[in-house]
Design a protein around this motif. Structure first.
Motif, short mmCIF file in Angstrom:
data_model
loop_
_atom_site.label_atom_id
_atom_site.label_comp_id
_atom_site.label_asym_id
_atom_site.label_seq_id
_atom_site.Cartn_x
_atom_site.Cartn_y
_atom_site.Cartn_z
N ARG A 376 54.89 53.94 45.23
CA ARG A 376 53.49 53.81 44.86
C ARG A 376 53.21 52.34 44.63
N PRO A 377 51.94 51.92 44.64
CA PRO A 377 51.66 50.51 44.33
C PRO A 377 52.31 50.10 43.01
N GLY A 378 53.17 49.09 43.09
CA GLY A 378 53.87 48.63 41.90
C GLY A 378 55.18 49.33 41.62
N LEU A 379 55.54 50.31 42.44
CA LEU A 379 56.78 51.06 42.25
C LEU A 379 57.56 51.11 43.56
N TRP A 380 58.75 50.53 43.55
CA TRP A 380 59.58 50.44 44.74
C TRP A 380 60.97 50.99 44.47
N ALA A 381 61.62 51.44 45.52
CA ALA A 381 63.01 51.87 45.45
C ALA A 381 63.87 50.88 46.21
N ALA A 382 65.03 50.61 45.67
CA ALA A 382 65.98 49.73 46.34
C ALA A 382 67.37 50.35 46.20
N GLY A 383 68.01 50.55 47.32
CA GLY A 383 69.35 51.12 47.31
C GLY A 383 69.81 51.31 48.73
N ASP A 384 71.11 51.53 48.92
CA ASP A 384 71.61 51.70 50.27
C ASP A 384 71.14 53.00 50.92
N TYR A 385 70.43 53.85 50.15
CA TYR A 385 70.00 55.15 50.66
C TYR A 385 68.55 55.14 51.18
N VAL A 386 67.76 54.10 50.91
CA VAL A 386 66.36 54.13 51.29
C VAL A 386 66.23 54.06 52.81
N ALA A 387 65.09 54.47 53.32
CA ALA A 387 64.87 54.53 54.77
C ALA A 387 65.11 53.17 55.40
N GLY A 388 65.80 53.17 56.51
CA GLY A 388 66.11 51.93 57.21
C GLY A 388 67.15 52.17 58.28
N PRO A 389 67.48 51.13 59.02
CA PRO A 389 68.39 51.29 60.15
C PRO A 389 69.87 51.25 59.79
N TYR A 390 70.21 51.01 58.53
CA TYR A 390 71.60 50.76 58.17
C TYR A 390 72.19 51.94 57.40
N PRO A 391 73.49 52.12 57.49
CA PRO A 391 74.15 53.13 56.65
C PRO A 391 74.31 52.61 55.23
N ALA A 392 74.99 53.39 54.41
CA ALA A 392 75.17 53.01 53.01
C ALA A 392 76.30 51.99 52.90
N THR A 393 75.93 50.72 53.00
CA THR A 393 76.88 49.62 52.92
C THR A 393 76.41 48.62 51.88
#
Length: 422
Positions: A376-393
């Protein structure tokens, strides 16, 4: 801006560093008594690592963050061209140089594979390159590589897949695997180099970040509640970065963003087991050896800590994609038997310690829906699990943290908050 970062793993430390460098007033909270998340050291003399981690030359964001925090990467990491030696066998070894040429030369020089097998691998790699390392989203690695000879699958594809994605080839996303190959093997000189820690894992990032952040990092504090616009356990912030585990992030967002929380909560996991053996006077042929996995052979890699600047006679055996072995409950004894069969020892190895990380990574399966970084505006997630092209590294976590920080800063700039966004 006043920003809360919930979680002090590599993603949270990445986000906090980027935010603080840009002028934000940062507070970092972590429920654990030490930072680092899953990539940390645990008590021992010298310390054990909570799983044996490997970096590669393509981890440029991770290396840049370590340097930003004052870490001498050449001192804490042993760097060498990619090599996958097996006990008594040299295995595939890539020479230094431009990545395409190095890969071709390394494959052609690998006398452990018949020439037709080497040529078929080069033809397959050429096809992946021509197609831009893209494939159907629903394809798995086993299907992608089904035309390759068994010896190539066994000695290269399967160990690389389980090392990078922590998911067996028959279940692993070919789309993500190809992205890993593209970045590791074809993104510039040195991108495929192996970087093996030769200091306890916490010294790579967690301890330097703790010193750098100082009182901005609050350990042993589990955030109980987040409320919109934005309150963290009653304290007001302009923005929040959730850099905790997906399970913890789902708990904190259940009322704020139930759809996002549901997606995060549904992620499947794969464990990693690290089995430490002690054998005084013993030494491997190389700091790292690959092992052939089988029904009675759980480990895919073994590391000689004595050659990595750690405890002489300590050996770390890694079991990735370890769900079946965790269910059986006998990974330690099975690894000990595997070690006795496959390696030569100066003294009988004994089981020292077994570390099991049951939620080491998400299971990187085809078409897996991963939660978005922006909640949401002002709320972000950061971690190796969030959507993206990379695996959990580690690199995926660091990049996710940096991306969340940039998102926070961009929204703050749009609202007119004072920052020094680069």
């Amino acid at each position: 801006m006043k920003v809360a970062v919930v979680g002090a793993g590599w993603a949270g430390l990445s986000a906090a560093t980027r935010l603080a460098d840009s002028g934000a007033d940062v507070a970092v909270f972590d429920m654990a008594p030490q930072p680092g998340g899953r990539a940390r050291s645990v008590a021992g003399d010298p310390p054990y690592d909570n799983g044996q981690h490997i970096l590669i030359g393509a981890y440029r964001d991770s290396l840049a963050l370590m340097q930003r925090l004052g870490v001498d990467v050449n001192a804490v990491l042993l760097r060498a061209p990619l090599a996958l030696p097996y006990p008594g066998e040299p295995g595939l070894q890539l020479p230094p140089g431009p990545p395409l040429l190095a890969f071709t030369r390394g494959v052609l020089a690998h006398r452990g594979w018949p020439l037709p097998a080497r040529l078929r691998l080069l033809m397959a790699a050429t096809g992946w390159l021509v197609r831009g390392f893209r494939c159907a989203p629903g394809e798995n690695v086993a299907h992608l590589c089904s035309g390759l000879p068994r010896v190539v699958l066994q000695d290269l594809i399967e160990p690389l897949c389980v090392a990078a994605l922590n998911t067996p080839a028959a279940e692993a996303s070919a789309e993500v695997f190809l992205r890993v190959l593209k970045d590791a093997l074809f993104s510039g000189a040195g991108s495929a180099d192996l970087l093996l820690p030769r200091r306890p894992l916490s010294e790579l990032l967690a301890t330097p970040a703790h010193a750098w952040l100082g009182p901005r990092l609050q350990l042993g504090r589990r955030v109980q509640r987040i409320e919109p616009e934005w309150q963290v356990d009653g304290e007001a912030f302009d923005a929040v970065v959730l850099a905790c585990s997906s399970v913890e992030a789902a708990r904190l967002t259940a009322d704020i963003a139930p759809d996002w929380a549901h997606t995060a909560q549904q992620l499947p996991f794969q464990p990693i087991v690290t089995v430490y053996l002690q054998s005084p006077g013993s030494r491997l042929a190389a700091p790292m050896l690959a092992l052939r996995e089988g029904p009675d052979a759980p480990a895919q890699f073994v590391f000689d800590h004595g050659q990595l600047g750690g405890a002489a006679g300590r050996f770390a055996f890694v079991v990735s994609g370890a769900a079946d072995w965790v269910a059986r409950g006998d990974a330690g004894q099975a690894v000990l038997a595997q070690a006795l069969r496959e390696l030569a020892w100066a003294s009988p190895p004994v089981l020292d310690r077994v570390l099991t990380e049951k939620r080491a990574t998400f299971a990187c399966t085809p078409g897996l829906q991963r939660p978005a970084a922006h909640i949401r505006p002002g709320l972000w997630a950061a971690g190796d699990y969030v959507a993206g092209p990379y695996p959990a590294t580690l690199e995926g976590a660091v990049r996710a943290g940096a991306a969340a920080a940039q998102g926070v800063l961009a929204q703050g700039a749009a609202k007119g908050s004072p920052t020094n966004t680069p």
